[in-house]
Design an enzyme around this catalytic site. Sequence first.
Site, PDB file in Angstrom:
ATOM      1  N   ARG A 125       0.855  -1.185   0.000  1.00 16.93           N
ATOM      2  CA  ARG A 125       0.000   0.000   0.000  1.00 16.93           C
ATOM      3  C   ARG A 125       0.890   1.234   0.000  1.00 16.93           C
ATOM      4  O   ARG A 125       1.909   1.277   0.704  1.00 16.93           O
ATOM      5  CB  ARG A 125      -0.904   0.035   1.236  1.00 16.93           C
ATOM      6  N   GLU A 147      -3.705   7.413  -4.655  1.00 15.75           N
ATOM      7  CA  GLU A 147      -4.048   6.916  -5.995  1.00 15.75           C
ATOM      8  C   GLU A 147      -5.361   7.540  -6.475  1.00 15.75           C
ATOM      9  O   GLU A 147      -6.282   7.678  -5.662  1.00 15.75           O
ATOM     10  CB  GLU A 147      -4.183   5.392  -5.965  1.00 15.75           C
ATOM     11  N   HIS A 161      -0.788   0.200  -9.981  1.00 14.33           N
ATOM     12  CA  HIS A 161      -1.435  -0.766  -9.078  1.00 14.33           C
ATOM     13  C   HIS A 161      -1.940  -2.005  -9.836  1.00 14.33           C
ATOM     14  O   HIS A 161      -3.136  -2.313  -9.822  1.00 14.33           O
ATOM     15  CB  HIS A 161      -2.577  -0.095  -8.296  1.00 14.33           C
TER      16      HIS A 161
END
Length: 324
Positions: free
Chosen positions: A237, A266, A284
Amino acid sequence: MTSPRVLVTRRLPEGGLDPLINAGFEIVGPRDDDTPYSSEELLGLAESVDAIVCLLTDLIDYEILSVGAAHSLRVIANVAVGYDNIDWRSAHRLGIEVSNTPGVLDETTADAAVLLMLAASRLTFAAESDLRAGDWPGWGITQYLGVDIHGATLGIIGFGRIGRAVARRAQGFGMRVLHHSRRETGEPGYMDDLDELCRVADIISIHTPGGPDTVHLIDGRRLALMKTTAVLVNTARGSVVDEAALAEALHAGSIFAAGLDVFEREPEVHPRLLTAPRTVLLPHIGSASQATRRNMALSATNAVAQYLQGGRPANLIAREPNSD
Ligand code: GLV
């Protein structure tokens, strides 16, 4: 008796809805154009559904949970292994179960971590960019000199399923594997002292959960402990790494390279990271293989089907002691 209603916030890979369809549930959403629901829309929808199947981009906060709990919301299935987008402690207090997708994405995500280790260590982004731009003057013995991953010391932070899958791959590269985790593992390579792991590792790969306990675990101070030849990889993360501090370390050359698949805000990426040298940035995609994303969807929708039919899916997130 009316059939349970399940909100599915975004389009899932093909076949991902089958467990809900086969159970005869009414499916609400996603929108035809697959744009995300706003928080206000989620709040409104939470009033009329028994379950929510959501993605890590949906913020499921206390307000949504309490509105849902006051009506008929009983279970939320996150189509991800991480669940820091859900206020799961409040969900538990309000009597709502939360599930994630452990197990089905470990190998694919570990592959992505190795991909980033190799790409960042061997400077493939800079080399390919030059080639595509027509700026490669031809082979040169001093061009694009990276660092080797074979034989390197790998420091794995977070030694759950994905961290272990990375460790297995590292053996094949002849790496010396160290690991740090919140709880002592008692296994070879365990290092209690994260600072020391930062000092000795050639490559550091992050595999901790996100959430408040790990925010900026890798901060400016720990980056400064790393070798100037160190390579940092994050497929966990974005919040685990202080992005501004990492960008500065890369610009200053105080670490060698970084490979990042996740970011603090993000889809925004820190502007200094976008211009940082020796940096590989991916949007991602750690778990993004066709088979794995489909299995993640099925893991979530099977959990909802099972739970609403009176079962207890194995992938419900455990309650903390005294959470009731
Ligand atoms: C992806 O980041 C996941 O948590 O599954």
